[in-house]
Scaffold this active site. Sequence first.
Site, PDB file in Angstrom:
ATOM      1  CB  ALA A   1     -37.253 -39.072 -50.134  1.00  0.00           C
ATOM      2  N   GLY A   2     -36.459 -41.471 -48.245  1.00  0.00           N
ATOM      3  CA  GLY A   2     -35.740 -42.721 -48.032  1.00  0.00           C
ATOM      4  C   GLY A   2     -36.634 -43.815 -47.488  1.00  0.00           C
TER       5      GLY A   2
ATOM      6  CG  MET B   1     -48.472 -35.329 -34.889  1.00  0.00           C
ATOM      7  SD  MET B   1     -49.408 -35.971 -36.305  1.00  0.00           S
ATOM      8  CE  MET B   1     -50.743 -36.837 -35.454  1.00  0.00           C
TER       9      MET B   1
END
Length: 302
Positions: A248-249, A17
């Site tokens: 993003a990766g 989380m």
Amino acid sequence: MTGAAAPRIAVFGSINMDLVAYVDVAPSSGETVSGTAFREVPGGKGANQAVAAARAGGDVSFLGAVGDDAFGTQLRSNLVETGVDVSGLRTEEGSSGIAHIVVEDSGDNRIIVVPAANGTVTSLRAGDERQIEGAAALLLQLELPMDGVIAAARAGRGLGVPTVLTPAPARELPDELLDAVDLIVPNQHEAAAITGETEPRRALDALLQRVPEAIITLGEDGSIHGRRGAEPVTVPADKVTPVDTTAAGDTFCGAFAVARAEGRAPADALRFASAASALSVQRQGAGTSMPTRAEIDSFIAG
């Protein structure tokens, strides 16, 4: 892909989380600053890649562990709602993994990961190999104990499933892991940490001495793909204004795995993954930022 069965992707990895604080500029040591917003967002590199692959059109199975706390229930439900098969997701006594993330207005981030339940995944369990067997790809990262990652990589190799490793967080990689990896996908910093080479082409050549295929993601400079016996392929990044670069990766890797499993050539798969990543950085959060297949296709067409 119309009319074709969705490619099956297995992910063995972390699930957290994410507790995300947004600030103008992150505090320096000993400094306190006021934040602009706070969110709880499902994350973890493994779960992020699973969600990204599912939204990009994959039939995804996830193997990992959550705690028996409220976060564990939320994290499991989020994967189910995304269409991910969670029959390989264990529930362990204690806390689920947590990531404390500070996101600046520039989109840059700073992350502290507390593994908790993720730290219990030191091996495969009964039934895990059935989740991996027959998959078009097995995605791995380094937020689980190394023993568990190596066990999964070896299982993938033994079952004939192509194994894709995102070597993050950056660290030295043992030969026993790399010997079972088919494709490695580091960013430029991670590639330098592994190879000692800061120039992308030299780092790529060094990676290919250890694994058959590699991609180095270069942020706003795009990505470069190499395979033994083939000329490298470079694809530029889509030009967008980032809001939050978290995951993003992972979005790139999940989307690339789906595109390659569909039989796309490396350059086309890189463009598909780049589009998915470009869409994700324009949204806040990790697991909530991944685009759908329709959004990726629309972005590329536009």
